[in-house]
Design an enzyme around this catalytic site. Structure first.
Site, mmCIF file in Angstrom:
data_model
loop_
_atom_site.group_PDB
_atom_site.id
_atom_site.type_symbol
_atom_site.label_atom_id
_atom_site.label_comp_id
_atom_site.label_asym_id
_atom_site.label_seq_id
_atom_site.Cartn_x
_atom_site.Cartn_y
_atom_site.Cartn_z
ATOM 1 N N ASP A 1 0.811 -1.218 0.000
ATOM 2 C CA ASP A 1 0.000 0.000 0.000
ATOM 3 C C ASP A 1 0.845 1.270 0.000
ATOM 4 O O ASP A 1 2.059 1.209 0.161
ATOM 5 C CB ASP A 1 -0.958 -0.003 1.211
ATOM 6 C CG ASP A 1 -0.253 -0.419 2.507
ATOM 7 O OD1 ASP A 1 0.990 -0.422 2.536
ATOM 8 O OD2 ASP A 1 -0.955 -0.735 3.479
ATOM 9 N N ASP B 1 -7.583 -2.528 14.323
ATOM 10 C CA ASP B 1 -8.971 -2.837 13.921
ATOM 11 C C ASP B 1 -9.031 -4.063 12.998
ATOM 12 O O ASP B 1 -10.065 -4.338 12.393
ATOM 13 C CB ASP B 1 -9.626 -1.617 13.242
ATOM 14 C CG ASP B 1 -8.859 -1.163 12.000
ATOM 15 O OD1 ASP B 1 -7.865 -1.828 11.603
ATOM 16 O OD2 ASP B 1 -9.256 -0.127 11.416
ATOM 17 N N HIS C 1 -7.201 -4.496 10.232
ATOM 18 C CA HIS C 1 -6.908 -4.288 8.807
ATOM 19 C C HIS C 1 -5.595 -4.941 8.396
ATOM 20 O O HIS C 1 -4.670 -5.064 9.191
ATOM 21 C CB HIS C 1 -6.963 -2.804 8.404
ATOM 22 C CG HIS C 1 -5.829 -1.939 8.862
ATOM 23 N ND1 HIS C 1 -5.989 -0.907 9.759
ATOM 24 C CD2 HIS C 1 -4.515 -1.924 8.515
ATOM 25 C CE1 HIS C 1 -4.825 -0.303 9.945
ATOM 26 N NE2 HIS C 1 -3.919 -0.901 9.202
ATOM 27 N N GLU D 1 -9.529 -1.642 5.376
ATOM 28 C CA GLU D 1 -10.199 -1.326 6.637
ATOM 29 C C GLU D 1 -11.429 -2.221 6.828
ATOM 30 O O GLU D 1 -11.903 -2.853 5.871
ATOM 31 C CB GLU D 1 -10.617 0.147 6.617
ATOM 32 C CG GLU D 1 -9.448 1.126 6.597
ATOM 33 C CD GLU D 1 -8.725 1.259 7.937
ATOM 34 O OE1 GLU D 1 -8.676 0.281 8.709
ATOM 35 O OE2 GLU D 1 -8.210 2.363 8.206
HETATM 36 C C1 GLP Z 1 -0.402 0.348 8.653
HETATM 37 C C2 GLP Z 1 -0.060 -0.491 7.400
HETATM 38 C C3 GLP Z 1 -0.283 -1.966 7.651
HETATM 39 C C4 GLP Z 1 0.286 -2.315 9.010
HETATM 40 C C5 GLP Z 1 -0.508 -1.660 10.100
HETATM 41 C C6 GLP Z 1 0.057 -1.895 11.488
HETATM 42 O O1 GLP Z 1 -1.543 1.079 8.565
HETATM 43 N N1 GLP Z 1 -0.749 -0.100 6.221
HETATM 44 O O2 GLP Z 1 0.340 -2.702 6.618
HETATM 45 O O3 GLP Z 1 0.229 -3.712 9.217
HETATM 46 O O4 GLP Z 1 -0.627 -0.281 9.868
HETATM 47 O O5 GLP Z 1 1.123 -1.041 11.758
HETATM 48 P P1 GLP Z 1 2.153 -1.251 12.922
HETATM 49 O O6 GLP Z 1 2.991 -2.423 12.532
HETATM 50 O O7 GLP Z 1 2.956 0.007 12.960
HETATM 51 O O8 GLP Z 1 1.382 -1.498 14.149
#
Ligand code: GLP
Length: 256
Positions: free
Chosen positions: A63, A132, A134, A139
């Site tokens: 992404d 959440d 995702h 989402e």
């Molecule tokens: C972001 C990314 C995801 C990631 C998630 C968790 O929004 N788009 O790919 O898994 O958040 O992030 P973190 O690893 O910093 O908790």
């Protein structure tokens, strides 16, 4: 789904790193799906230390934010070059990250899907998970069959990601993300989650009903999905003891 629980993020990461390293040794032209966020940072550090040959590896990132310049420190382009690509011998032409600044974003999304297919599909997709549930930026209530497209971030995700931007206002509202259908086509999926703040999302993903409210729960339908967790992220799993027993008693030939 295989659930591997280790005491620390470092130990859980090491198992993931071994899986990636083995793939790159066995298949030097492997296609990797890559994730951003704080969770895969340890994995990327470990992979750099392993001094693997990335010259024929192709990567597709999950992404990117829309409208954030590529050289912005919080763009996922910057993240990937800072934390992984700059430190390995990857061929720049084999790196793919969605372009969140293109004029024709739907065109970019369609082309991204086409390029994944042309590369032969993703061998191994690395994932984190949002609080959440995702995956990528899919989402809650994302279609479980979705493809690469534009999504709007939830207030929860913008709040979670504000720590990288300094304040919530600066977090973009829109993103491009591979769809859940895209992720499900990867031949193998490896989801990393650390810390108690992920425990609820992880428990719902692994043990709850499969539902678009927790997009990661779609992985229940994936034939080769593995969750690598630390004890915090595993703390709400009802069957944690069973998963630990299974892992500790695996025959050697089944070990990652
Ligand atoms: C972001 C990314 C995801 C990631 C998630 C968790 O929004 N788009 O790919 O898994 O958040 O992030 P973190 O690893 O910093 O908790």
């Amino acid at each position: 789904m295989e659930i591997v629980i280790q005491e620390t993020p470092e130990a859980a990461t090491e198992i993931a790193a071994m899986i990636v390293a083995r793939l790159l040794r066995e298949k030097p032209d492997a296609v990797l799906g890559l994730a951003t966020g704080s969770t895969p940072l340890l994995l990327y550090r470990s992979l750099i230390e392993k001094k693997l040959d990335w010259s024929r590896v192709t990567t597709f990132n999950l992404d990117e934010y829309i409208g954030l310049p590529q050289d912005h420190p919080q763009s996922y382009h910057s993240f990937m070059w800072t934390n992984l690509f700059r430190h390995v011998n990857i061929d720049r032409a084999r790196v793919h990250i969605p372009d969140g600044n293109a004029k024709d974003i739907p065109g970019v999304c369609a082309a991204y899907e086409k390029r994944i297919r042309a590369a032969g599909g993703i061998d191994l997709q690395i994932l984190g998970i949002g609080t959440d549930g995702h995956i990528g930026f899919n989402e809650p209530t994302s279609s479980l069959a979705s493809r690469t497209r534009i999504k709007t971030l939830t207030p929860q995700t913008r709040k979670d990601n504000a720590r990288f931007f300094g304040d919530e206002e600066s977090v973009p509202h829109h993103v491009v993300t591979m769809g859940i259908g895209t992720i499900m086509e990867a031949r193998e999926v490896l989801l990393l989650a650390f810390g108690a703040q992920k425990a609820q999302a992880v428990a719902e993903a692994a043990e709850g009903p499969m539902t678009a409210i927790n997009p990661a729960s779609a992985l229940q339908m994936h034939p080769e999905a593995r969750f690598c967790l630390d004890t915090g992220a595993a703390s709400k799993l009802q069957r944690a003891e069973y998963y630990r027993w299974v892992y500790d008693n695996k025959p050697d030939w089944q070990r990652p």
